[in-house]
Design a protein around this motif. Structure first.
Motif, short mmCIF file in Angstrom:
data_model
loop_
_atom_site.label_atom_id
_atom_site.label_comp_id
_atom_site.label_asym_id
_atom_site.label_seq_id
_atom_site.Cartn_x
_atom_site.Cartn_y
_atom_site.Cartn_z
N LYS A 118 0.88 -1.26 0.12
CA LYS A 118 0.02 -0.08 0.09
C LYS A 118 0.92 1.21 -0.05
O LYS A 118 0.35 2.32 -0.64
N LYS A 119 1.85 1.21 0.67
CA LYS A 119 2.84 2.33 0.79
C LYS A 119 3.48 2.64 -0.53
O LYS A 119 3.70 3.74 -1.07
N LEU A 120 3.58 1.38 -1.27
CA LEU A 120 4.32 1.69 -2.75
C LEU A 120 3.33 1.95 -3.66
O LEU A 120 3.59 2.32 -4.92
N ASP A 121 2.01 2.13 -3.49
CA ASP A 121 0.85 2.13 -4.23
C ASP A 121 1.29 1.32 -5.48
O ASP A 121 1.15 1.53 -6.54
N ALA A 122 1.40 0.10 -4.93
CA ALA A 122 1.73 -1.01 -5.85
C ALA A 122 0.74 -1.28 -6.91
O ALA A 122 1.17 -1.61 -8.12
N VAL A 123 -0.56 -1.17 -6.90
CA VAL A 123 -1.58 -1.44 -7.83
C VAL A 123 -1.33 -0.63 -8.97
O VAL A 123 -1.30 -0.72 -10.09
N THR A 124 -1.28 0.82 -8.71
CA THR A 124 -1.01 1.89 -9.52
C THR A 124 0.32 1.80 -10.27
O THR A 124 0.26 1.84 -11.65
N ARG A 125 1.38 1.31 -9.77
CA ARG A 125 2.29 1.16 -10.58
C ARG A 125 2.47 -0.10 -11.38
O ARG A 125 2.94 0.20 -12.58
N LYS A 126 1.78 -1.41 -11.01
CA LYS A 126 1.43 -2.25 -11.86
C LYS A 126 0.52 -1.83 -12.95
O LYS A 126 0.80 -2.11 -14.31
N GLN A 127 -0.56 -0.94 -12.80
CA GLN A 127 -1.28 -0.43 -13.89
C GLN A 127 -0.51 0.34 -15.10
O GLN A 127 -0.98 0.42 -16.11
N GLU A 128 0.73 1.24 -14.33
CA GLU A 128 1.16 1.91 -15.16
C GLU A 128 2.18 1.00 -16.08
O GLU A 128 2.22 1.41 -17.34
N GLN A 129 2.60 -0.01 -15.64
CA GLN A 129 3.17 -1.09 -16.50
C GLN A 129 2.29 -1.46 -17.70
O GLN A 129 2.72 -1.53 -18.72
N GLU A 130 1.20 -1.94 -17.07
CA GLU A 130 0.01 -2.55 -18.04
C GLU A 130 -0.22 -1.37 -19.32
O GLU A 130 -0.51 -1.90 -20.33
N ALA A 131 -0.08 -0.17 -18.75
CA ALA A 131 -0.62 1.07 -19.93
C ALA A 131 0.57 0.84 -21.09
O ALA A 131 0.41 1.22 -22.01
N ARG A 132 1.89 0.80 -20.37
CA ARG A 132 3.02 0.83 -21.23
C ARG A 132 2.90 -0.16 -22.14
O ARG A 132 3.26 -0.35 -23.45
N PHE A 133 2.48 -1.45 -21.56
CA PHE A 133 2.50 -2.99 -22.43
C PHE A 133 1.22 -2.62 -23.56
O PHE A 133 1.49 -3.10 -24.64
N THR A 134 0.09 -2.03 -23.00
CA THR A 134 -0.92 -1.84 -24.00
C THR A 134 -0.38 -1.05 -24.93
O THR A 134 -0.75 -1.34 -26.45
N GLN A 135 0.27 -0.10 -24.88
CA GLN A 135 0.65 0.91 -25.93
C GLN A 135 1.65 0.22 -27.07
O GLN A 135 1.71 0.25 -28.04
N TRP A 136 2.59 -0.46 -26.37
CA TRP A 136 3.52 -1.31 -27.11
C TRP A 136 2.82 -2.20 -27.96
O TRP A 136 3.27 -2.57 -29.13
N VAL A 137 1.95 -2.98 -27.44
CA VAL A 137 0.85 -3.87 -28.21
C VAL A 137 0.36 -3.31 -29.41
O VAL A 137 0.34 -3.72 -30.59
N GLN A 138 -0.31 -2.18 -29.07
CA GLN A 138 -1.01 -1.31 -30.07
C GLN A 138 -0.34 -0.60 -31.20
O GLN A 138 -0.71 -0.40 -32.18
N SER A 139 1.15 -0.50 -30.92
CA SER A 139 2.03 -0.05 -31.67
C SER A 139 2.68 -1.08 -32.80
O SER A 139 3.39 -0.62 -33.62
N GLY A 140 2.47 -2.22 -32.37
CA GLY A 140 3.13 -3.43 -33.10
C GLY A 140 2.21 -3.76 -34.26
O GLY A 140 1.03 -3.27 -34.63
#
Length: 756
Positions: A345-367
């Motif tokens: 919770k202190k690391l706001d881990a869910v949000t950080r994972k969501q950020e990674q998933e957003a980058r992944f989505t962009q990478w997929v869509q750009s391929g």
């Protein structure tokens, strides 16, 4: 799939590449791959050895001084006579098994002053890794890459694994196993040598080995002398052999020299051991389920059980000894889960994972279309399966932690196969043999069982089970009990009835039940109320919870394999390490303090002075043995003192987890400087997300171990076995090297390895 705003997505994509790379000191690396992945970085941080000196098949190396101790800890070889060092809490169940009210080694400690006094431990093993090998192509031979369920894929994989492992050790005394890595994208085989004659040599009293108790567990600063000493014995050919008084101390291919030089901030450290389980590549939905659903339920159940055990253990020495190891095991992860939840919770881990998933989505869509087809549906699939499985995960946790947390019910479930054999009309000889095995197995259970304590636990945990399980997933049998025993004390009344009527509350009663089962009388167990409750819950669990849970987790496993493959394809400049899976790994970092909170700064070490400041004779967690006080007051520290005191523990940035307990902590020259025993409270979330600023492993300074063995216990003969370097009483030692001449035993081992 969660929808992100264009502005937020753009912010994620503009993050510097350095923030997406593996943080400093993060990772649990395969020794086989150190040369290509880590050697240069390790040497830049202070390693004086080569990767070949850490892991080698052709000559003695550091890996040959590291063992898997039992099923879930690590140990290190510290003499050429098979002396093995591990944690006190790793050897705790063995120490407890030799203890009684008359000979309370838990409280008083135990020291063998000669070889004849070293105590055997049936069932305990020490496992060396002989070699490891990438066998991905062999394991995946004939396994389709698409249009196959996870269960069907796993069946094909297991068939191939059986074939490969059998071929690898045919004609040798070695064993082998294969584990999946990177969520099943790769597979590695481990060829092992397993010793079974392991004897207890020494253990400090709990006031040293468990100093700080649950209060200090998972915490820093720490002053716990968390060590115990065993010895590996072998047959006349130096190979594994069953226990025999004629066995001889094992002669290792390498043992760790012990450094008296000490440590300072920035010093290189390496942890070599068998970390158990991490989930570093978990998605945001997985992280949320961990700290919102699973951890809170398990913590609540264990909290209730621990309070009841603690009260009974304080009231009776017999119960204290019976439940010492069980209590420690339950408490360990109870506190870890609390810290892990706070850290995520202190690391706001869910949000950080969501950020990674957003980058992944962009990478997929750009391929290209192939990339979109392979990876496009993944995140929506994760969300669907976690949503489907959420209630079933909770129901599963309540069965495993609450229902099977009642020992009577767990025992009834452990012999439930006997009436099943009778119902299946198996041959009478087979049923009788199974009954005899069960009858022999009951002895260990009842040796450490107290029915009145378990009855209190049953009343509390069954109430939590009925209350916490999603209503639709509560068995009808349990709902009927709730109606039959209403009110706040209903489960207490039921527990009293259950324990008064069941024959399984005593060893004699269980023996009689099993005898009747062996003769084909299934009702001897099926009429027992403990069996009836456990069977009702477990049958319902298998029929109504497990199928949906397994389907969701199988789907998540399949998605996770593809997702991790995509992440590795997306970040080609990043070094990915595999999640821990109880296989031999190297973690490395540097000695460092940390800042746990605003305005608070922790130093990197603790001393005997700090231990004495914590001393409190009114608190069992902080009692100090009189002999230790005497040594402190007289400053009788021998060659183990620094600046007028004895170093006790230190911290570093190594990435560790459960299973690393007992792991050697090694300096840049390949010398033992301590034994890993814990993590800090603020860093327990590192199984899911590593934070370089706050994650620290806690290590027992080897000089405190030597001080306790030599000055406190008077077991200087053990110290004389060891190779000490870098201080008074030092003896010459060399780091493992290709130039070291092999002994005949090493030559034989190398020849056997070559045959593999």
């Amino acid at each position: 799939m969660r929808i992100f705003s264009r502005l937020a997505l753009l912010a994620f994509l503009l993050l510097p590449a350095s923030l997406m790379a593996t943080p400093p000191d993060e990772g649990m690396w395969l020794p086989l791959l150190l040369k290509q992945l880590n050697e240069a970085d390790m040497q830049q941080k202070g390693l004086k050895l080569t990767a070949e000196q850490i892991y080698s098949v052709n000559q003695g190396s550091l890996k040959d001084a590291v063992v898997q101790f039992g099923g879930g800890c690590t140990g290190e070889i510290i003499s050429n006579q098979g002396l093995l060092l591990t944690n006190h809490h790793c050897g705790y169940s063995q120490i407890q098994s030799h203890s009684s009210v008359e000979n309370d080694y838990l409280t008083k400690g135990y020291w063998a002053m000669n070889r004849e006094q070293e105590l055997p431990n049936p069932g305990l093993t020490a496992t060396f890794i002989i070699r490891m090998e990438d066998v991905t192509s062999q394991v995946l031979t004939g396994v389709p890459t698409s249009n196959i369920t996870e269960a069907d894929r796993e069946r094909l994989v297991q068939t191939n694994i059986q074939r490969v492992t059998q071929a690898a050790v045919q004609g040798t005394h070695y064993q082998s196993f294969i584990r999946p890595f990177y969520n099943g994208n790769e597979y590695y085989m481990f060829v092992t040598e397993v010793f079974t004659d392991i004897r207890l040599v020494g253990a400090p009293p709990s006031a040293i080995g468990k100093f700080g108790g649950d209060t200090d567990n998972w915490a820093w600063p720490r002053h716990t002398g968390d060590f115990s000493i065993f010895r590996i014995y072998a047959g006349p050919d130096n190979k594994p052999a069953a226990y025999s008084p004629t066995n001889q101390p094992f002669k290792p291919r390498h043992h760790l020299p012990i450094s008296l030089s000490g440590i300072k901030p920035g010093d290189f450290t390496m942890v070599f051991g068998f970390p158990g389980r991490t989930n570093e590549y978990l998605t945001s939905w997985g992280v949320d389920e961990t700290y919102s659903v699973s951890n809170p339920a398990k913590v609540k159940i264990r909290d209730a059980k621990l309070r009841l055990l603690d009260a009974d253990m304080k009231a009776s020495d017999k119960v204290r000894i019976q439940y010492a190891a069980k209590y420690a095991s339950i408490a360990n992860y109870w506190k870890k889960w609390i810290g892990e939840t706070r850290g995520l919770k202190k690391l706001d881990a869910v949000t950080r994972k969501q950020e990674q998933e957003a980058r992944f989505t962009q990478w997929v869509q750009s391929g290209d279309e192939a990339r979109k087809a392979a990876y496009g549906p993944l995140l929506a699939g994760f969300e669907k399966n976690y949503r489907t499985g959420r209630s079933y995960t909770l129901a599963r946790d309540y069965v495993t932690e609450a229902v099977l947390g009642v020992e009577l019910l767990a025992y009834a479930n452990s012999i439930a196969h006997l009436p099943e054999l009778i119902a299946q009309k198996k041959p009478a000889a087979d049923i009788a043999a199974a009954a005899e095995k069960a009858k022999a197995g009951r002895i260990g259970f009842y040796k450490n069982y107290n029915a009145p304590t378990d009855q209190k636990v049953a009343a509390a945990l069954l109430a939590l089970y009925a209350e916490g399980t999603p209503p639709a997933l509560v068995p009808d049998y349990v709902k009927a009990l709730q109606k039959q025993y209403p009110g706040a004390d209903g489960w207490s009344k039921y527990a009293a009835q259950l324990f008064s009527r069941s024959r399984l509350t005593t060893s004699e009663g269980a023996a009689a039940v099993i005898d009747e089962l062996g003769k084909g009388n299934a009702r001897a167990l099926t009429d027992d109320p403990a069996y009836q409750l456990s069977n009702a819950v477990i049958s319902h669990y298998r029929a109504n919870i497990l199928p949906t849970y397994n389907a969701a987790t199988d789907n998540i496993a399949l998605l996770s394999r593809t997702y991790l493959a995509g992440l590795r394809q997306m970040q080609t400049d990043k070094k990915f390490y595999p999640d821990a899976n109880l296989t031999l790994r190297v973690a490395y970092g540097q000695v460092a303090g940390y800042q746990p909170a605003d305005g608070v700064q922790y130093d990197y070490y603790t001393t005997l002075d700090g231990l004495m400041e914590k001393a409190d004779p009114t608190n069992p967690d902080f009692e100090v043995p009189a002999r230790l006080v005497e040594l402190y007051q007289s400053k009788d520290y021998g060659p183990y003192a620094v600046n007028g005191t004895v170093p006790v523990a230190f911290i570093a940035t190594n990435h560790t987890t459960g299973g690393n307990s007992g792991s050697p902590v090694i300096n840049g020259r390949g010398e033992l400087i301590g034994t890993n025993f814990d993590r800090n409270w603020e860093g327990t979330m590192s199984d899911i997300m590593y934070d370089p600023d706050r994650v620290r492993n806690i290590t027992l300074d080897v000089r405190y171990m030597l001080f306790v063995v030599d000055k406190y216990a008077g077991a200087g003969h053990l110290v004389k076995e060891m190779t000490l370097v870098g201080g008074p009483n030092a003896t010459e030692a060399a780091a493992p090297s290709q130039k070291i001449k092999k002994s005949k035993i090493k030559q034989k081992a190398a020849k056997a390895d070559a045959q593999l």
